[in-house]
Motif scaffolding. Structure first.
Motif, mmCIF file in Angstrom:
data_model
loop_
_atom_site.group_PDB
_atom_site.id
_atom_site.type_symbol
_atom_site.label_atom_id
_atom_site.label_comp_id
_atom_site.label_asym_id
_atom_site.label_seq_id
_atom_site.Cartn_x
_atom_site.Cartn_y
_atom_site.Cartn_z
ATOM 1 N N GLY A 121 0.791 -1.084 -0.135
ATOM 2 C CA GLY A 121 0.162 0.188 0.078
ATOM 3 C C GLY A 121 0.782 1.340 0.075
ATOM 4 N N ASP A 122 0.660 2.230 0.812
ATOM 5 C CA ASP A 122 1.071 3.731 1.083
ATOM 6 C C ASP A 122 2.480 3.569 1.690
ATOM 7 O OD1 ASP A 122 0.137 3.202 3.552
ATOM 8 O OD2 ASP A 122 -0.871 5.056 3.698
ATOM 9 N N ILE A 123 2.930 2.461 2.328
ATOM 10 C CA ILE A 123 4.194 2.132 3.206
ATOM 11 C C ILE A 123 5.247 2.503 2.403
ATOM 12 C CG2 ILE A 123 5.704 0.615 4.235
ATOM 13 C CD1 ILE A 123 3.463 -0.809 5.406
ATOM 14 N N ALA A 124 5.362 2.346 0.930
ATOM 15 C CA ALA A 124 6.501 2.468 0.266
ATOM 16 C C ALA A 124 6.410 4.104 -0.061
ATOM 17 C CB ALA A 124 6.565 1.663 -1.230
ATOM 18 N N GLY A 125 5.314 4.590 -0.250
ATOM 19 C CA GLY A 125 5.279 6.149 -0.840
ATOM 20 C C GLY A 125 6.206 6.952 -0.138
ATOM 21 N N LYS A 126 6.182 6.948 1.256
ATOM 22 C CA LYS A 126 7.059 8.010 2.188
ATOM 23 C C LYS A 126 8.303 7.884 1.836
ATOM 24 C CE LYS A 126 3.236 8.399 5.582
ATOM 25 N NZ LYS A 126 3.051 8.109 6.965
ATOM 26 N N THR A 127 8.921 6.486 1.805
ATOM 27 C CA THR A 127 10.411 6.453 1.756
ATOM 28 C C THR A 127 10.542 6.629 0.471
ATOM 29 O OG1 THR A 127 10.009 4.048 1.603
ATOM 30 C CG2 THR A 127 10.748 4.857 3.926
ATOM 31 N N VAL A 128 10.069 6.305 -0.991
ATOM 32 C CA VAL A 128 10.362 6.478 -2.021
ATOM 33 C C VAL A 128 10.369 8.026 -2.542
ATOM 34 C CG1 VAL A 128 9.866 6.287 -4.549
ATOM 35 C CG2 VAL A 128 9.435 4.416 -3.007
ATOM 36 N N ALA A 129 9.324 8.980 -1.809
ATOM 37 C CA ALA A 129 9.317 10.440 -1.885
ATOM 38 C C ALA A 129 10.661 10.852 -1.130
ATOM 39 C CB ALA A 129 8.089 10.649 -1.415
ATOM 40 N N GLU A 130 11.246 10.366 0.236
ATOM 41 C CA GLU A 130 12.291 10.993 0.610
ATOM 42 C C GLU A 130 13.402 10.658 -0.123
ATOM 43 O OE1 GLU A 130 13.820 10.141 4.957
ATOM 44 O OE2 GLU A 130 13.369 8.135 3.837
ATOM 45 N N HIS A 131 13.504 9.666 -0.972
ATOM 46 C CA HIS A 131 14.600 9.140 -1.702
ATOM 47 C C HIS A 131 14.583 10.139 -2.910
ATOM 48 C CE1 HIS A 131 18.108 6.953 -2.744
ATOM 49 N NE2 HIS A 131 17.540 6.713 -4.022
ATOM 50 N N ALA A 132 13.439 10.748 -3.506
ATOM 51 C CA ALA A 132 13.307 11.578 -4.534
ATOM 52 C C ALA A 132 13.856 12.923 -4.228
ATOM 53 C CB ALA A 132 11.819 11.560 -5.094
ATOM 54 N N LEU A 133 13.635 13.189 -2.952
ATOM 55 C CA LEU A 133 14.037 14.700 -2.389
ATOM 56 C C LEU A 133 15.553 14.519 -2.216
ATOM 57 C CD1 LEU A 133 13.466 17.361 -1.333
ATOM 58 C CD2 LEU A 133 13.007 16.295 0.814
ATOM 59 N N LEU A 134 15.863 13.579 -1.830
ATOM 60 C CA LEU A 134 17.630 13.287 -1.611
ATOM 61 C C LEU A 134 18.115 13.336 -3.020
ATOM 62 C CD1 LEU A 134 20.229 12.187 -0.452
ATOM 63 C CD2 LEU A 134 19.535 9.984 -0.956
ATOM 64 N N LEU A 135 17.581 12.541 -3.966
ATOM 65 C CA LEU A 135 18.392 13.250 -5.417
ATOM 66 C C LEU A 135 18.146 14.315 -5.661
ATOM 67 C CD1 LEU A 135 16.986 9.321 -7.100
ATOM 68 C CD2 LEU A 135 19.203 10.082 -6.368
ATOM 69 N N ALA A 136 17.040 14.993 -5.744
ATOM 70 C CA ALA A 136 16.887 16.397 -6.207
ATOM 71 C C ALA A 136 17.911 17.211 -5.476
ATOM 72 C CB ALA A 136 15.605 16.756 -6.193
ATOM 73 N N LEU A 137 17.902 17.081 -4.155
ATOM 74 C CA LEU A 137 18.942 18.009 -3.497
ATOM 75 C C LEU A 137 20.391 17.776 -3.930
ATOM 76 C CD1 LEU A 137 17.224 17.666 0.173
ATOM 77 C CD2 LEU A 137 17.269 19.766 -1.380
ATOM 78 N N ALA A 138 20.876 16.378 -4.164
ATOM 79 C CA ALA A 138 22.146 15.987 -4.415
ATOM 80 C C ALA A 138 22.276 16.609 -5.729
ATOM 81 C CB ALA A 138 22.534 14.688 -4.402
ATOM 82 N N ALA A 139 21.599 16.508 -6.802
ATOM 83 C CA ALA A 139 21.822 17.205 -8.029
ATOM 84 C C ALA A 139 21.881 18.501 -7.967
ATOM 85 C CB ALA A 139 20.428 16.752 -9.168
ATOM 86 N N LEU A 140 21.159 19.196 -7.231
ATOM 87 C CA LEU A 140 21.118 20.610 -7.209
ATOM 88 C C LEU A 140 22.497 21.223 -6.535
ATOM 89 C CD1 LEU A 140 17.420 21.369 -6.047
ATOM 90 C CD2 LEU A 140 18.729 22.445 -8.174
ATOM 91 N N ARG A 141 23.013 20.539 -5.529
ATOM 92 C CA ARG A 141 24.120 20.770 -4.825
ATOM 93 C C ARG A 141 25.433 20.348 -5.591
ATOM 94 N NH1 ARG A 141 23.862 24.070 0.183
ATOM 95 N NH2 ARG A 141 21.419 24.485 0.287
ATOM 96 N N ASN A 142 25.217 19.651 -6.796
ATOM 97 C CA ASN A 142 26.135 19.084 -7.751
ATOM 98 C C ASN A 142 27.035 18.192 -7.042
ATOM 99 O OD1 ASN A 142 27.720 18.898 -10.058
ATOM 100 N ND2 ASN A 142 28.764 20.917 -9.637
ATOM 101 N N GLN A 143 26.592 17.159 -6.294
ATOM 102 C CA GLN A 143 27.257 16.064 -5.600
ATOM 103 C C GLN A 143 28.130 15.344 -6.372
ATOM 104 O OE1 GLN A 143 26.942 12.699 -6.211
ATOM 105 N NE2 GLN A 143 28.175 12.243 -4.307
ATOM 106 N N PRO A 144 28.101 15.087 -7.879
ATOM 107 C CA PRO A 144 29.215 14.500 -8.445
ATOM 108 C C PRO A 144 30.287 15.295 -8.280
ATOM 109 C CG PRO A 144 27.146 14.282 -9.771
ATOM 110 C CD PRO A 144 26.947 15.194 -8.556
ATOM 111 N N GLY A 145 30.507 16.470 -8.026
ATOM 112 C CA GLY A 145 31.550 17.191 -8.289
ATOM 113 C C GLY A 145 32.265 17.685 -6.878
ATOM 114 N N TRP A 146 31.737 16.799 -5.929
ATOM 115 C CA TRP A 146 32.372 17.088 -4.414
ATOM 116 C C TRP A 146 33.639 16.335 -4.406
ATOM 117 C CZ3 TRP A 146 27.708 15.408 -0.945
ATOM 118 C CH2 TRP A 146 26.608 16.454 -1.058
ATOM 119 N N ARG A 147 33.809 15.197 -4.873
ATOM 120 C CA ARG A 147 34.931 14.289 -4.686
ATOM 121 C C ARG A 147 36.340 15.023 -5.399
ATOM 122 N NH1 ARG A 147 36.531 11.523 -0.651
ATOM 123 N NH2 ARG A 147 34.347 10.567 -0.823
ATOM 124 N N PRO A 148 36.137 15.471 -6.590
ATOM 125 C CA PRO A 148 37.451 16.144 -7.050
ATOM 126 C C PRO A 148 37.856 17.357 -6.276
ATOM 127 C CG PRO A 148 35.845 15.821 -8.914
ATOM 128 C CD PRO A 148 35.379 15.295 -7.626
#
Length: 353
Positions: A121-148
């Protein structure tokens, strides 16, 4: 192993409902930890547990024919329900699926003849939404460029990292959401503190439902993409939605837009997405792709600016017992003659994957 109390099923008494837990040992441990043992034992039914790791199709058919269960509790490793049990004339009345996808487990004819089917049911909805927010924030903060920068020259002032990465904030952005199921509605709630302007499109969803959630409904994907600085795809995979995020829709995204997919990979025209990501015009963050697990040779795997996660949106590991708890509550309802929650209707079945 916890076996439910056996009830006398002699001819003078009605046959006790037979509940077959078609899980492997790992699934049993993570979905039904020890603290749920009492609730398992309290169910008023005749429980049978699968003892083999992965039965052959022939043995599975034979096992089901001999047991003739009223209920099957299923998970990832459970083979498809035999047509002989899914169709009319079988005692099987309820399939209690611990996880999400049901299309490859139960044929639609099972629902058409009145069978009950539930999932998490809706159990997955909250955690998938949480992950979507994580991905959006990581992209906006340009996470792939952190390591260099972390591994770069230490004499360079720390502020130079900000200048090179050009990180951005989610606050005040125009957000578009493709889809309006459990994930999309949970995501809308998570986005509220960011003071964003949210729009959505999902074929067949009443616009009034979107407006009631504080969302502006759009009439097409193209219109939605044009207005979205951050675009989340949460749509179910159907014949109509397959490859609906095509080259035209992707090209309509504004420059520097963020595209996040936590729905299904085939909703997106992947070669078109690769071209947009390779151009650097938009940022891409994906939890799902067309072929999973992703092939290391896939262009998406080698593009430096693409953020990939291995389809781990949810539920998270710590939420698996919640799925087991819901299943036990639904089993108890069914055995009392009540309707379980999170029922899959034929309409929901058609939109599932």
């Amino acid at each position: 192993m916890h076996v439910l109390p056996q009830v006398d099923s002699s001819p003078s008494l009605p046959r006790t409902k037979r509940v077959f837990f078609a899980l492997n040992d790992y699934e049993r441990r993570v979905f039904f930890p020890e603290y749920l043992a009492a609730e398992l034992d309290a169910l008023n039914g005749e429980a049978h547990w699968r003892t083999d790791e992965l039965p052959s199709p022939a043995y599975w058919q034979t096992m089901m024919q001999e047991l003739q269960p009223d209920v099957i509790v299923s998970c990832w490793s459970t083979p498809a329900v035999p047509f002989s049990l899914a169709n009319a004339g079988s005692p099987l009345a309820y399939v209690c699926h611990l996880v999400g996808s049901v299309r490859n487990l139960v044929p639609r004819t099972f629902l058409e003849r009145g069978g009950l089917l539930t999932n998490w049911g809706d159990i997955a909805g909250k955690t998938v939404a949480e992950h979507a927010l994580l991905l959006a924030l990581a992209a906006l903060r340009n996470q792939p460029g952190w390591r260099p920068i972390i591994n770069g020259p230490k004499a360079v002032p720390w502020r130079s990292g900000t200048m090179r990465l050009q990180p951005r904030s989610l606050y005040g952005r125009r957000v578009g959401i493709h889809g309006f199921g459990h994930v999309a509605r949970a995501l809308i709630r998570l986005l509220q503190p960011f003071d964003v302007e949210i729009s959505a499109y999902s074929a067949g969803v009443p616009t009034g439902l979107m407006r009631s959630a504080g969302v502006t409904p759009f009439t097409s994907l193209l219109e939605l993409a044009t207005r979205s600085e951050v675009f989340f795809d949460c749509e179910a995979l159907t014949p109509q939605s397959t490859a609906s995020i095509n080259a035209t829709v992707l090209a309509a995204l504004p420059d520097d837009a963020v595209f996040v997919n936590v729905g299904r990979g085939p909703v997106v025209d992947e070669p078109a997405l690769v071209r947009e990501a390779a151009s650097g015009r938009i940022q891409v963050a994906l939890d799902v792709v067309c072929k999973e697990p992703i092939d290391p040779a896939s262009p998406l795997a080698s593009l430096p600016g693409v953020i990939l996660s291995p389809h781990i949106g949810g539920p998270t590991f710590d939420h698996f017992p919640h799925c087991g708890q819901r299943a036990l509550e639904n089993l108890a309802r069914y055995l009392r003659g009540e309707s379980p929650e999170a029922l899959i209707t034929p309409e929901l079945y058609d939109r599932s994957t």
